[in-house]
Each structure stands twice: as C-alpha cells, then as structure tokens.
Design a protein around this motif. Structure first.
Motif, PDB file in Angstrom:
ATOM      1  N   PHE A  69      67.447 -10.613-133.231  1.00  0.00           N
ATOM      2  CA  PHE A  69      66.375 -11.083-132.854  1.00  0.00           C
ATOM      3  C   PHE A  69      66.665 -12.624-132.737  1.00  0.00           C
ATOM      4  CE2 PHE A  69      65.441  -7.497-135.125  1.00  0.00           C
ATOM      5  CZ  PHE A  69      64.565  -6.931-134.420  1.00  0.00           C
ATOM      6  N   ALA A  70      66.173 -13.354-131.789  1.00  0.00           N
ATOM      7  CA  ALA A  70      66.130 -14.574-131.436  1.00  0.00           C
ATOM      8  C   ALA A  70      64.954 -15.241-131.869  1.00  0.00           C
ATOM      9  CB  ALA A  70      66.237 -15.119-130.072  1.00  0.00           C
ATOM     10  N   LEU A  71      64.936 -16.237-132.853  1.00  0.00           N
ATOM     11  CA  LEU A  71      63.634 -16.982-133.282  1.00  0.00           C
ATOM     12  C   LEU A  71      63.625 -18.268-133.147  1.00  0.00           C
ATOM     13  CD1 LEU A  71      64.865 -14.637-135.763  1.00  0.00           C
ATOM     14  CD2 LEU A  71      62.372 -15.002-136.324  1.00  0.00           C
ATOM     15  N   TRP A  72      62.428 -18.996-132.795  1.00  0.00           N
ATOM     16  CA  TRP A  72      62.205 -20.546-132.523  1.00  0.00           C
ATOM     17  C   TRP A  72      60.938 -20.761-132.814  1.00  0.00           C
ATOM     18  CZ3 TRP A  72      62.561 -16.611-128.761  1.00  0.00           C
ATOM     19  CH2 TRP A  72      61.590 -16.670-128.010  1.00  0.00           C
ATOM     20  N   ILE A  73      60.499 -22.074-132.744  1.00  0.00           N
ATOM     21  CA  ILE A  73      58.980 -22.384-133.012  1.00  0.00           C
ATOM     22  C   ILE A  73      58.639 -23.178-131.799  1.00  0.00           C
ATOM     23  CG2 ILE A  73      57.863 -24.553-134.250  1.00  0.00           C
ATOM     24  CD1 ILE A  73      59.177 -23.535-136.655  1.00  0.00           C
ATOM     25  N   ASP A  74      57.459 -22.940-131.367  1.00  0.00           N
ATOM     26  CA  ASP A  74      56.636 -23.393-130.350  1.00  0.00           C
ATOM     27  C   ASP A  74      55.759 -24.468-131.098  1.00  0.00           C
ATOM     28  OD1 ASP A  74      57.866 -22.126-128.442  1.00  0.00           O
ATOM     29  OD2 ASP A  74      56.228 -20.822-127.750  1.00  0.00           O
ATOM     30  N   TRP A  75      55.830 -25.645-130.601  1.00  0.00           N
ATOM     31  CA  TRP A  75      54.972 -26.865-131.164  1.00  0.00           C
ATOM     32  C   TRP A  75      53.710 -26.973-130.511  1.00  0.00           C
ATOM     33  CZ3 TRP A  75      56.955 -27.626-135.654  1.00  0.00           C
ATOM     34  CH2 TRP A  75      58.350 -27.647-136.032  1.00  0.00           C
ATOM     35  N   VAL A  76      52.638 -26.718-131.250  1.00  0.00           N
ATOM     36  CA  VAL A  76      51.469 -26.833-130.389  1.00  0.00           C
ATOM     37  C   VAL A  76      50.734 -28.266-130.480  1.00  0.00           C
ATOM     38  CG1 VAL A  76      49.012 -25.875-130.135  1.00  0.00           C
ATOM     39  CG2 VAL A  76      50.814 -24.233-131.020  1.00  0.00           C
ATOM     40  N   LEU A  77      50.469 -28.874-129.551  1.00  0.00           N
ATOM     41  CA  LEU A  77      50.313 -30.240-129.473  1.00  0.00           C
ATOM     42  C   LEU A  77      48.745 -30.688-129.809  1.00  0.00           C
ATOM     43  CD1 LEU A  77      52.613 -31.915-126.737  1.00  0.00           C
ATOM     44  CD2 LEU A  77      53.252 -31.394-129.199  1.00  0.00           C
ATOM     45  N   ASP A  78      47.894 -29.506-129.326  1.00  0.00           N
ATOM     46  CA  ASP A  78      46.149 -29.893-129.339  1.00  0.00           C
ATOM     47  C   ASP A  78      45.756 -28.746-129.791  1.00  0.00           C
ATOM     48  OD1 ASP A  78      46.987 -28.286-127.133  1.00  0.00           O
ATOM     49  OD2 ASP A  78      45.236 -29.251-125.892  1.00  0.00           O
ATOM     50  N   ASN A  79      44.553 -28.977-130.226  1.00  0.00           N
ATOM     51  CA  ASN A  79      43.863 -27.791-130.628  1.00  0.00           C
ATOM     52  C   ASN A  79      43.411 -26.489-129.924  1.00  0.00           C
ATOM     53  OD1 ASN A  79      43.689 -28.674-133.484  1.00  0.00           O
ATOM     54  ND2 ASN A  79      42.039 -30.120-132.823  1.00  0.00           N
ATOM     55  N   LYS A  80      43.211 -26.981-128.689  1.00  0.00           N
ATOM     56  CA  LYS A  80      43.144 -26.112-127.642  1.00  0.00           C
ATOM     57  C   LYS A  80      44.246 -25.014-127.126  1.00  0.00           C
ATOM     58  CE  LYS A  80      39.613 -28.981-125.521  1.00  0.00           C
ATOM     59  NZ  LYS A  80      39.183 -29.654-124.273  1.00  0.00           N
ATOM     60  N   LYS A  81      45.473 -25.455-127.713  1.00  0.00           N
ATOM     61  CA  LYS A  81      46.652 -24.663-127.400  1.00  0.00           C
ATOM     62  C   LYS A  81      47.163 -24.737-125.932  1.00  0.00           C
ATOM     63  CE  LYS A  81      46.391 -21.331-131.265  1.00  0.00           C
ATOM     64  NZ  LYS A  81      46.683 -20.001-131.707  1.00  0.00           N
ATOM     65  N   SER A  82      46.401 -25.863-125.242  1.00  0.00           N
ATOM     66  CA  SER A  82      46.891 -25.814-123.686  1.00  0.00           C
ATOM     67  C   SER A  82      48.158 -26.793-123.997  1.00  0.00           C
ATOM     68  CB  SER A  82      45.744 -26.680-123.124  1.00  0.00           C
ATOM     69  OG  SER A  82      45.789 -28.000-123.736  1.00  0.00           O
ATOM     70  N   LEU A  83      48.625 -27.357-124.774  1.00  0.00           N
ATOM     71  CA  LEU A  83      49.795 -28.168-124.565  1.00  0.00           C
ATOM     72  C   LEU A  83      50.818 -27.778-125.656  1.00  0.00           C
ATOM     73  CD1 LEU A  83      48.252 -31.628-123.968  1.00  0.00           C
ATOM     74  CD2 LEU A  83      49.487 -30.395-122.171  1.00  0.00           C
ATOM     75  N   ILE A  84      51.779 -27.169-125.426  1.00  0.00           N
ATOM     76  CA  ILE A  84      52.608 -26.344-126.202  1.00  0.00           C
ATOM     77  C   ILE A  84      54.258 -27.000-125.763  1.00  0.00           C
ATOM     78  CG2 ILE A  84      53.758 -24.392-126.799  1.00  0.00           C
ATOM     79  CD1 ILE A  84      51.124 -23.150-126.667  1.00  0.00           C
ATOM     80  N   VAL A  85      54.989 -27.401-126.762  1.00  0.00           N
ATOM     81  CA  VAL A  85      56.575 -27.546-126.488  1.00  0.00           C
ATOM     82  C   VAL A  85      57.248 -26.516-127.013  1.00  0.00           C
ATOM     83  CG1 VAL A  85      58.318 -29.226-127.107  1.00  0.00           C
ATOM     84  CG2 VAL A  85      56.076 -30.101-126.083  1.00  0.00           C
ATOM     85  N   SER A  86      58.013 -25.785-126.323  1.00  0.00           N
ATOM     86  CA  SER A  86      58.639 -24.640-126.970  1.00  0.00           C
ATOM     87  C   SER A  86      60.227 -24.981-127.069  1.00  0.00           C
ATOM     88  CB  SER A  86      58.640 -23.360-125.847  1.00  0.00           C
ATOM     89  OG  SER A  86      59.365 -22.473-126.407  1.00  0.00           O
ATOM     90  N   THR A  87      60.868 -24.399-128.052  1.00  0.00           N
ATOM     91  CA  THR A  87      62.274 -24.484-128.280  1.00  0.00           C
ATOM     92  C   THR A  87      62.877 -23.428-128.014  1.00  0.00           C
ATOM     93  OG1 THR A  87      61.797 -24.101-130.953  1.00  0.00           O
ATOM     94  CG2 THR A  87      61.843 -26.575-130.057  1.00  0.00           C
TER      95      THR A  87
END
Length: 703
Positions: free
Chosen positions: A637-655
């Motif tokens: 399995f590949a695992l990573w973290i998506d960083w959620v920038l705002d409470n609406k989950k509309s802006l996400i930075v994926s790694t």
C-alpha cells in the motif's frame, strides 16, 4: 580464539531524529552483549532504511562479485574486506581459499565501522560456520594497523564502498590509505576498475527541479521568490543527484551520445584530484538541462565481469556501443541509481553537430561538471547574485508549481479578509507563506520560526522584501521551534493565525506523516492562540491506495541463500518483507512511488485516518476495508497525507503519487496478494502515537 570473542566490549552511538521535534537523539548501541540485547538495539529500524537489503537482493551484483573473487584469488592469502556489511564478500573469499588447502595461510579480515551492522555480520558468520574463518574489526579502515590488528599487509582487497555517484562513500581516501598502510605492493583487487559515463539531455521535468526563476516568469500571482536581479537567491546544491532516470525516460530528449569521463583503478593508489576536458558533439537541436551520468564496474582484471548502472535506454542501444550493453541495469534496484547534474539557469542551447566543451573534475568525495558553448561562454558561471537558500530539487519544483501556489494564495486571501491587525506565526520553514502573508496584508505582524533555515531564512527575506512590497519591520525570524516563543518572551498578544505548509528543512526525504510535527507545535502554542484562531492547514488526512509494485517488493523481499550463504538471520533487522514469522510485519518506508519501477494502482484512493489540527495532538487510529478495483498482484500500500487548508475542504494540497515532488510511505505485504476476483479485499489499520509521532501500519488479507 573465535572472531566473536576477539574484540573487547565497545560502545557506539546511533543518531536518530525525533519526528515531533526535529531534534537529533543519540541511541547507545553496545557491542559484546547477548542475543537479546542485540535484538533490542537492532529491532528499532536502525538498519531498515538503509540500502543493505536492496543490495543483497541484487542477484547479478552478487554473482558478479562472487565470480570475480573466485577468478582473482588463486592461492591462500590475506584478504581485506573494507566496508564488509553482512560479510558476504568476506565469506566468498574465505570459501574460495578452502579449495587450495593450507588453511594457516588463508586469512580474511573484515572491517565494518558501523557497529549495528558489524553485530549483524557476526550473526551471519555464525549461521554459516564462518566465524573462525573471518576476523571482524569494528573500526574504520584508517584505524587498522598492520602489526597490531593483523600481522601482514593484505595481498587482496575486496570492497564495495560505492554510491550512485561512485565517490560519495569515501572511495578515494579509503583506497589511498589502504594502499599506503594496509595492502602489499601490487595487490589484487575486486573490483579492478570503475569507469564513469555521461550524456547530455533536455527535459522539462528536470528543468522544473532547479530553475525556479524561469518557472516564476510564467506565473502571474505577484509572489516573487526569485525576483529579477536575484535569480539565484534560491537554488540547489551543485552536486550529483541520484535518481531513477529510466522512470522519466519519456520526458528526456537525448542531446548527445554517451561519452566516457573518468577511470578509477582500484589496484593502484588514486589521485586526490583530477580533471578532464573534451568536446562533445550535440546529436540534435535543443537545450541541455542536465548531464545524466552512471558508471560501469570492471570486477576482474581481464574485463570479462562487468556491472553497469546505466539507464535502461542504453541497454543494447541502436549505436551498438558494446560498452553500454552491460548487465546490471535490467532489473530495478534502489541502492544504485543514475545521477543528475543540473546545468545552471535555463540550460545551454545547442545545435546538431555543434561541439560543446565539457569539463569534468573530481576531488576525494565528488565529481562536478562544467559546460561551455562554441563561443566559450561558460553556462555554469552566470552571476545571478548569492544563493542564500539551498533547497532540494523537489522543493524548488514545489515552489514553482502553479497549482500548489494558487491553493495557498486562495486560502490565505480568504483568511486575511476577516482579520484586522492580526498576529501570525509561521510554524515551519515556509518562506513562501511568510512572503505571501506579508504581501497580501500590510497590517499583519509575522513571526516565522524557520527552525531549519534559521539565519539563512532571515537573510533571504531581507534580500527579497522590497521586490515583494513588504517591510521587514513586520517580520520577526526566531530561527528555532515556534515553542521557543515562550522562553524568549516574544508574544505580547494572542495569535490569530498559525500556518505552515507543512515543510521542515532537512526533512524532505522522510515519511510524509513526519510533518505532523506541525500538530505538535500547534499543541505547544495552544495557550497563546486566540479563541477563534485560524489554523492552516486545519486537518491532515492519511490516504491509502493498494498497489502492484513488483520491482520494489523484489528488492525488499526476505533473503534466504545469497550466493550459497544463508542470510535469513538479517531479514527482521533489515526490514524485509515476505516469508516473515506470524504477527511480524516489515516497516513502512519512504519512496517516490513513481520511481519504483513497474507500478499500478489496484484500488480507489481512500481516507484511512484524520488528524484534526484544531484540537491538541492526541493518539488516534483508523481501519478500513479496501476493495480492489483491478485484478493483479497486490504487493502493498502507498500512504500519504493530504493537507486540508480550509474548513470547507475545498482547498487541499496532496502529497500523493500524482505529485512527484513528495515521497510516499510504502507498506509492503508479508506475502503478495493475488487479486483474482472483483470482490477481493484487504484491510489496513493505522495507529498514531502522539508521544512518539510514529504511525504503525498493519495490513490484513483474507486467507
């Protein structure tokens, strides 16, 4: 006296980084204890992240060394193995000399300075009844003394102290000292010689990894990390970068034929420095972005046993160059890659059949290159000002990525619009966020922690402040962890914004969740955060995807016999997968998935666990059932973290793997799972320990 009792009890220290603080911690490792002590000190993944396992799974490498050793050693003699590792080459030499008889004249001295590996080697020797045939020294080779450690100089040197660049593990000074102090005159050596090669290439992808200024020209977001006149204020170190270039072959255009650069002879004392100049004919019109280099190892004197680290596009090339059709690069392996040397700036324009003056130089630890055009203008000496920040190529590419920047710009604009005269803490090493906030808000006071960049980060901000339209009067750099704000009495008001990318300088190659250090910092600052303080990112989501990654699995699988020598005793310590005892799982290790050879996703991408940064750090866990969407063989399995920038989950930075600038965590299965039906599934569970910052990953497959 056996080799296991020849050395007195010694003590060494292993350096380990605390993922929650970034501090380095020393672990005591003692030699001479019993089996239980050995297992306790080595079971903490001290060796699992090294390349030993990958190297021992390289079957052609192992065969080549065995064949060369058997061909080179023709009588009982004294053999010295420097950097002995598990003792494989030492055992090969000892076994070779058995057939000659005269046991009293056969001596093998194995030098391994890294104590945990030296302890593991002793176990391997015992398992193979070789402990009386190989004498182990827990020393650096330059600490060995003829007449003290052994009675006579060695007639044969066998060693494998090579990295992807060739020289980075200290090959030259090690050979120099060995020839001066440890070896007989005219010794025999395995390997016999190494030759480096290079090729000029054009590549948009490689260009993005080092030329931030040219990438920023194409952006129009108003943020200038490399302003005009300061084009080189952010750069990468001038060095060779080890990469799997075959993985990017579709994005590489070859602008020259392969050319030979240096030869290094192991059988004689090497020079400390060397250089060469040659003219390289361009094979097409284009822009040289980088020099890709590799080496060919000649293991025997006659040159019949060779090993190559060349990219696969040179395996039996159209030009029929026999020297490039050398085994070694057919199977994916991670211990040796190709190397990339980036050309400064936007590259070097070339025309077909025109000559490029190529200059190469080496010192005791590295090789460097310089290119000149026909008009003799050196493309490596552009005077773009001082480079104040040396970042990794992947970090340079991230800072030049349009979508990544836009995500943070939109999130920050939405945040800053609801505050007046706020106080903001940048809790990590993000110069981008510091500049962004300073540029967007003229009334925000900013404290940037810069725990890794420290004063270099402050100097950089002072250099580019004017070009970005802000004053350093509103920016304070403390150069250490944000939690030091308490001891330094720098906080006079509540903090309105706590932000991070997260990015910690020097931690780029770690597992993705080790940037949860941001959560720890947020917790330590809890008492000074305003009740409605904005935390950005506000959440981290651990994502997972089932993968078919046969090349990576093969390179990490459990060892049995390696050229006839039992290595099963090393599997647990080196973090092997496959054929493990019940309830024992291998570690989760960081890799660029896209560089792992053959790769295929076998499931949808699913959330496994969430980390809520609006709350203080705490232990949490997650468990999900993964249904396979494709048939095939699941290796892990590949695992990573998506960083959620705002409470609406509309802006996400994926790694995740779709972005090639971050490493993912890879959890390999103990046994590959054959997915033969559409309703096949597996389960995976994650546990985050807030006290250590580590995540434990466990996987379960239906029997």
């Amino acid at each position: 006296m056996s080799a296991t009792t020849a050395c007195p009890k010694t003590r060494a220290f292993q350096l380990r980084r605390n993922p929650l603080t970034g501090d380095s911690e020393w672990i005591v490792v003692e030699e001479g204890g019993d089996r239980q002590e050995l297992e306790e000190t080595t079971s903490k993944n001290l060796l699992a992240t090294t390349s030993y396992l990958d190297m021992l799974n390289d079957s052609y490498r192992n065969w080549a060394f065995r064949a060369a050793i058997e061909k080179t050693i023709k009588k009982p003699c004294h053999v010295l193995d420097i950097g002995a590792g598990t003792g494989l080459l030492s055992m090969m030499a000892a076994r070779t000399m058995v057939k000659f008889g005269e046991a009293s004249k056969a001596k093998v001295s194995a030098c391994e300075s890294y104590l945990p590996m030296g302890k593991l080697m002793r176990r391997v020797l015992r398992e193979n009844q070789m402990e009386k045939k190989v004498k182990v020294f827990h020393k650096r080779s330059d600490e060995l003394l003829v007449g003290v450690d052994f009675q006579s100089p060695a007639e044969v040197l066998v060693s494998e102290i090579l990295d992807s660049e060739l020289l980075g593990e200290g090959l030259i000074p090690t050979l120099q000292q060995a020839h001066d102090m440890l070896l007989a005159k005219n010794p025999q050596t395995v390997p016999y010689r190494a030759t480096t090669y290079g090729q000029l290439v054009e590549s948009p992808f490689l260009w993005k990894l080092h030329d931030l200024f040219s990438n920023e020209i194409n952006l129009s977001d108003g943020i200038h990390l490399t302003p005009a006149g300061l084009e080189r204020v952010i750069g990468i170190k001038k060095q060779q970068y080890a990469m799997h270039c075959t993985a990017m072959s579709r994005e590489i255009r070859l602008l020259s034929e392969p050319f030979k650069i240096f030869e290094f002879d192991f059988w004689k004392k090497p020079e400390s420095h060397g250089e060469i100049e040659m003219s390289i004919k361009a094979s097409g019109d284009g822009n040289v972005i980088a020099v890709i280099s590799w080496w060919v190892l000649q293991l025997d004197e006659e040159g019949s046993i060779l090993y190559s680290t060349a990219p696969r596009w040179l395996n039996c090339p159209d030009n029929g160059m026999v020297e490039n059709c050398i085994p070694g690069n057919e199977n994916w392996c991670d211990h040796w890659k190709q190397c990339v040397w980036f050309i400064s700036g936007a590259g070097l324009p070339v025309s077909k059949d025109k000559l490029v003056l190529f200059k190469a130089a080496y010192d005791e630890i590295k090789i460097s290159y310089h290119l000149k055009c026909d008009d003799q203008t050196c493309c490596n000496n552009f005077n773009f000002g001082n480079c104040l920040l040396e970042l990794s190529p992947e970090r340079v590419a991230v800072y030049g990525d349009k979508d990544w920047r836009l995500g943070f710009i939109n999130a920050m604009r939405n945040t800053l619009n609801v505050r007046s005269a706020p106080l903001c803490i940048v809790a990590d090493d993000s110069v981008f966020l510091t500049i962004l906030i300073s540029s967007l808000s003229k009334n925000t006071n900013i404290i940037s922690s810069f725990p890794g960049l420290q004063e270099n980060g402050a100097q950089y901000l002072r250099a580019i402040a004017y070009s970005n339209g802000f004053s350093m009067d509103r920016v304070k750099v403390i150069g250490k962890r944000a939690s030091y704000l308490f001891t330094d009495n720098l906080i006079q008001q509540k903090v309105d914004f706590l932000v991070g990318e997260p990015f910690y300088y020097g931690n780029e190659g770690a597992l993705p969740w080790q940037n949860l250090r941001f959560w720890k910092e947020r917790t330590l600052l809890d008492s000074i955060l305003a009740e409605d303080a904005v935390i950005m990112p506000c959440k981290g989501i651990l994502k997972v995807c089932a993968m078919s990654i046969p090349d990576l699995w093969r390179s990490r699988c459990s060892l049995k016999k390696v050229e006839g020598f039992d290595h099963s005793v090393v599997n647990e310590t080196l973090g092997a997968c496959g054929d493990l005892p019940p309830m024992l799982e291998g570690p989760c290790l960081p890799y660029y998935i896209w560089q792992c050879g053959e790769v295929e996703e076998l499931s949808e991408i699913l959330p496994l666990m969430e980390f809520n940064f609006l709350e203080p750090i705490h232990t949490c866990s997650g468990k999900i059932k993964i249904e396979f969407s494709k048939l095939g063989i699941c290796h892990g399995f590949a695992l990573w973290i998506d960083w959620v920038l705002d409470n609406k989950k509309s802006l996400i930075v994926s790694t995740g793997p779709t972005s090639r600038y971050w490493k993912q965590g890879v959890k390999l299965l103990s046994k590959p799972l054959v997915v033969e039906a559409a309703d096949s599934f597996a389960e995976i569970e994650a546990f985050f320990d807030h006290s250590s910052g580590e995540i434990t990953i466990s996987s379960f497959s239906p029997s």
